[in-house]
Design an enzyme around this catalytic site. Structure first.
Site, PDB file in Angstrom:
ATOM      1  N   TYR A  71     -20.985-119.449 -10.930  1.00  0.00           N
ATOM      2  CA  TYR A  71     -19.905-120.368 -11.527  1.00  0.00           C
ATOM      3  C   TYR A  71     -20.329-120.981 -13.013  1.00  0.00           C
ATOM      4  O   TYR A  71     -19.442-120.791 -13.865  1.00  0.00           O
ATOM      5  CB  TYR A  71     -19.637-121.511 -10.686  1.00  0.00           C
ATOM      6  CG  TYR A  71     -18.297-121.957 -11.024  1.00  0.00           C
ATOM      7  CD1 TYR A  71     -17.076-121.802 -10.840  1.00  0.00           C
ATOM      8  CD2 TYR A  71     -18.474-123.265 -11.947  1.00  0.00           C
ATOM      9  CE1 TYR A  71     -15.996-122.411 -11.139  1.00  0.00           C
ATOM     10  CE2 TYR A  71     -17.135-123.749 -12.515  1.00  0.00           C
ATOM     11  CZ  TYR A  71     -16.094-123.679 -12.057  1.00  0.00           C
ATOM     12  OH  TYR A  71     -14.947-123.999 -12.585  1.00  0.00           O
ATOM     13  N   PHE A 111       2.765-112.104 -34.744  1.00  0.00           N
ATOM     14  CA  PHE A 111       2.582-111.480 -33.156  1.00  0.00           C
ATOM     15  C   PHE A 111       3.293-112.190 -32.495  1.00  0.00           C
ATOM     16  O   PHE A 111       2.921-113.422 -32.355  1.00  0.00           O
ATOM     17  CB  PHE A 111       1.146-110.876 -33.203  1.00  0.00           C
ATOM     18  CG  PHE A 111       0.997-110.330 -32.150  1.00  0.00           C
ATOM     19  CD1 PHE A 111       1.281-108.583 -31.960  1.00  0.00           C
ATOM     20  CD2 PHE A 111       0.542-110.877 -30.868  1.00  0.00           C
ATOM     21  CE1 PHE A 111       1.289-108.124 -30.844  1.00  0.00           C
ATOM     22  CE2 PHE A 111       0.472-109.890 -29.448  1.00  0.00           C
ATOM     23  CZ  PHE A 111       0.951-108.723 -29.605  1.00  0.00           C
ATOM     24  N   ASP A 128      -7.181-113.446 -36.591  1.00  0.00           N
ATOM     25  CA  ASP A 128      -6.827-112.742 -35.172  1.00  0.00           C
ATOM     26  C   ASP A 128      -7.594-111.531 -35.554  1.00  0.00           C
ATOM     27  O   ASP A 128      -7.367-110.564 -36.049  1.00  0.00           O
ATOM     28  CB  ASP A 128      -5.305-112.360 -35.295  1.00  0.00           C
ATOM     29  CG  ASP A 128      -5.038-111.776 -33.895  1.00  0.00           C
ATOM     30  OD1 ASP A 128      -5.706-111.309 -33.250  1.00  0.00           O
ATOM     31  OD2 ASP A 128      -3.740-111.732 -33.637  1.00  0.00           O
ATOM     32  N   ARG A 166       9.522-102.004 -30.605  1.00  0.00           N
ATOM     33  CA  ARG A 166       9.018-103.060 -31.430  1.00  0.00           C
ATOM     34  C   ARG A 166       9.942-103.221 -32.710  1.00  0.00           C
ATOM     35  O   ARG A 166       9.960-102.736 -33.794  1.00  0.00           O
ATOM     36  CB  ARG A 166       7.580-102.591 -32.185  1.00  0.00           C
ATOM     37  CG  ARG A 166       6.233-102.674 -31.358  1.00  0.00           C
ATOM     38  CD  ARG A 166       5.873-103.959 -31.195  1.00  0.00           C
ATOM     39  NE  ARG A 166       6.289-104.861 -29.866  1.00  0.00           N
ATOM     40  CZ  ARG A 166       5.531-105.825 -29.256  1.00  0.00           C
ATOM     41  NH1 ARG A 166       4.244-105.937 -29.315  1.00  0.00           N
ATOM     42  NH2 ARG A 166       5.881-106.445 -28.308  1.00  0.00           N
ATOM     43  N   PHE A 184      11.136-109.250 -24.578  1.00  0.00           N
ATOM     44  CA  PHE A 184      10.832-107.615 -24.412  1.00  0.00           C
ATOM     45  C   PHE A 184      10.134-107.401 -23.075  1.00  0.00           C
ATOM     46  O   PHE A 184      10.407-106.224 -22.822  1.00  0.00           O
ATOM     47  CB  PHE A 184       9.882-107.397 -25.497  1.00  0.00           C
ATOM     48  CG  PHE A 184       8.563-107.952 -25.781  1.00  0.00           C
ATOM     49  CD1 PHE A 184       8.775-109.044 -26.523  1.00  0.00           C
ATOM     50  CD2 PHE A 184       7.498-107.443 -25.386  1.00  0.00           C
ATOM     51  CE1 PHE A 184       7.429-109.766 -26.784  1.00  0.00           C
ATOM     52  CE2 PHE A 184       6.445-108.026 -25.631  1.00  0.00           C
ATOM     53  CZ  PHE A 184       6.135-109.192 -26.218  1.00  0.00           C
TER      54      PHE A 184
END
Ligand SMILES: *Cc1c(COP(=O)(O)O)cnc(C)c1O
Length: 462
Positions: free
Chosen positions: A78, A130, A221, A388, A454
Site C-alpha cells: 500500500y 484538449f 501536457d 473531433r 462526445f
C-alpha cells in the site's frame, strides 16, 4: 536478371509478434444493429463488435515482454512500493522533474494541478484546448484562452510546427488580463486537437522567455512529448544529431512541471502522473492526491502498473521504436492521400485526421458531419474512429454550441498493435465511404450529457 535501380529503403517495426488476439468483422446487418444500439456514437459500441479499433491510442497499446515481466514482479505494498521509487527514478532521469505524484491517468493529474493553481476568474492560455484539460481548468473556475498559431486551424497548411504558440497572441492575453490572473501556460506537445501537430524547441524557448519576464509558470501536457521530440529531430534545424532523450529533456527543462497520461507515450494500458519542480507545490499535490486518487506513492495505480510504466517510458525514447511508431501513422496518411481523401497535413504523430469539411461539405456543421462519417466508416468496414469536431467542442458557458473551424474524424493508431495490412483495409474503407459521400446526410442529437458530451451523446440520422 533485371533488378530495378530505385530500391526503396523501407522501415520495419523493431519487434515481432509473440501473442495474438483474435478479432472478427461482424456482418453488415450486425454492424447496422450495433450502430443503432450505440446511438451513432462510436464510444458506445461494444469492442467485440469492432474489427479494427482506431478510436484512440489511449491505453490501447501492446506492452512488450519486458513490461509484462515487470508486471509479474510488481510490488503491491500500500505504501512505499518499490515500483513507485523505480518510476520516480525514471521520471527524474527521462523527464527531468524533481517530484513525482502518480495518478490513475492524465486527467487525474490535470485535476490536481487545476485545483491547486487555478482560482475563480483566472485565465489559462494554451495551444488549443484538449477536452479533459479544459474541463478541469474551467471546473476550477478558470477560463481557457486559445493562443495557438493560426496555421493550426488550416488543415491544408504544411507549417512544420502547427502546434506552436503565437507569441503575439500570448503577449496580448498577458496585457489584457495581467500576469497575476494567469496561474500558468498550458503547453501541449503534439497538439491532439490540431491533428497531432508538434511544437518547436524554438517556440518553447520564446514562450519561456516571455513568461519568465512576467513570472508566469509553464506547465507541459507531456502526453505526447516523445512523439513531438521525434518531429523536432526530423524537422527543426540543428536538431538532427540530438537523441530523442536529449530533445525530450530539453523540452522539459523549460517547464515548471507536467501532467502526463502514461496511456499514450508511456505505452501502458493505465496510469499517469503529475511531476513538478517546486517543493511546496509538490507537498500540496501529495496532500490532495490522497483524497482523489490514492496514497502519494501509488495515486490510483497498482504497483505492477507503475512497474510497466517505468519500463514503457524507457522503451518510448528508443529511436527505433518512435521512428516506427510515427512512420506507421505516415503510412496510413500516404495511402489515404493516394486515394484522394482529404486529410490534415502534415500527418500527425499518433493519428490521421480526415478533413470532413471537404468530404461532407454539403452537411451543415450543426448536423454533426464528422460524427456521421465515423458512423458510416463503422458500417462500411467495422472500423471504429472518433469525431473531433463540433460534438467534441461542446457548448460555451452560455450553453451555445461552439462551432470549431476544424471538423475532423480521427483515425488513431494504437502503439505496436496493428500491421500495415490492417491499415490498407482501413484506407480502402475510408475511400469507399468518401466515394458515396453525396448520398450521406446529417445527424440530430437525441441525448446530450451536461459535459464532455462526445463520450455519451446519442444521435439519429435526419
Ligand atoms: C489523453 C490526453 C489527456 C488525458 O489523459 P487521460 O489519461 O485520458 O486521462 C490529456 N491531454 C492530452 C493531450 C491527451 O491526449
Amino acid at each position: 536478371m533485371q533488378i530495378k535501380t530505385d530500391i526503396p529503403n523501407s522501415w520495419a517495426e523493431p519487434w515481432k509478434i509473440k501473442t495474438v488476439e483474435h478479432i472478427r468483422l461482424p456482418n453488415k446487418n450486425e454492424r447496422k444493429i450495433a450502430l443503432e444500439d450505440a446511438g451513432w456514437n462510436t464510444f458506445l459500441l461494444k469492442s467485440e463488435d469492432v474489427f479494427i479499433d482506431l478510436l484512440t491510442d489511449s491505453g490501447t497499446n501492446a506492452m512488450s515482454d519486458r513490461q509484462w515481466a515487470a508486471i509479474m514482479t510488481g510490488d503491491e505494498a500500500y505504501a512505499g512500493s518499490r515500483d513507485y521509487y523505480k518510476l520516480e527514478e525514471v521520471v527524474r532521469r527521462v523527464y527531468g522533474f524533481k517530484h513525482l505524484i502518480p495518478t490513475h491517468q492524465g486527467r487525474g493529474a490535470e485535476h490536481l494541478l487545476s485545483q491547486l493553481l487555478i482560482s475563480s476568474g483566472d485565465v489559462v492560455p494554451g495551444n488549443m484546448y484538449f477536452t479533459t484539460t479544459k474541463f478541469h481548468q474551467e471546473y476550477a473556475g478558470g477560463t481557457f484562452v486559445d493562443v495557438i498559431i493560426d496555421e493550426a486551424q488550416d488543415p491544408t497548411s504544411t507549417h512544420p510546427f502547427k502546434g506552436n504558440i503565437d507569441i503575439d497572441k500570448l503577449a496580448a492575453v498577458i496585457d489584457e488580463h495581467g500576469a497575476d490572473k494567469i496561474p500558468y501556460i498550458s503547453y501541449e506537445t503534439n497538439v491532439n486537437m490540431a491533428g497531432g501537430q508538434p511544437v518547436s524547441l524554438e517556440n518553447i524557448r520564446e514562450v519561456h522567455s516571455l513568461c519568465a519576464q512576467h513570472g508566469i509558470k509553464l506547465m507541459l501536457d507531456a502526453t505526447r512529448a516523445v512523439e513531438n521530440s521525434y518531429f523536432i529531430k526530423c524537422r527543426e534545424p540543428g536538431c538532427q544529431e540530438k537523441t530523442i532523450a536529449e530533445i525530450l529533456w530539453e523540452i522539459c527543462s523549460y517547464m515548471d512541471g507536467c501532467t502526463m497520461s502514461g496511456k499514450k507515450d508511456g505505452i501502458v494500458n493505465i496510469g499517469g502522473f503529475l511531476a513538478v519542480n517546486d517543493d511546496s507545490l509538490a507537498q500540496q499535490a501529495r496532500n490532495l492526491v490522497v483524497a482523489f486518487e490514492g496514497l502519494h506513492t501509488y495515486g490510483g495505480m497498482a504497483g505492477r502498473d507503475m512497474a510497466a510504466l517505468a519500463v514503457g517510458i524507457e522503451e518510448s525514447i528508443e529511436y527505433n521504436y518512435i521512428y516506427a511508431r510515427v512512420e506507421q501513422v505516415g503510412y496510413l496518411g500516404r495511402k489515404l492521400a493516394e486515394f484522394g481523401v482529404p486529410v490534415v497535413v502534415p500527418f500527425g504523430g499518433h493519428a490521421i485526421y480526415l478533413d470532413i469539411n471537404r468530404i461532407l461539405s454539403h452537411i451543415p456543421q450543426a448536423q454533426f458531419p464528422a460524427q456521421r462519417f465515423a458512423g458510416e466508416l463503422y458500417l462500411e468496414g467495422g472500423i471504429r474512429a472518433m469525431e473531433r469536431g463540433i460534438v467534441s467542442a461542446g457548448r460555451d458557458k452560455q450553453g451555445r454550441n461552439i462551432f470549431p473551424s476544424l471538423e475532423l474524424v480521427r483515425l488513431t493508431i494504437p502503439r505496436r498493435v496493428y500491421t500495415q495490412s490492417h491499415l490498407d483495409v482501413v484506407s480502402e474503407s475510408v475511400a469507399r465511404v468518401c466515394q458515396r459521400a453525396d448520398s450521406i446526410g446529417g445527424l440530430e442529437i437525441i441525448y446530450e450529457p451536461s459535459h464532455l458530451r462526445f463520450f455519451q451523446a446519442r444521435f439519429s440520422p435526419i
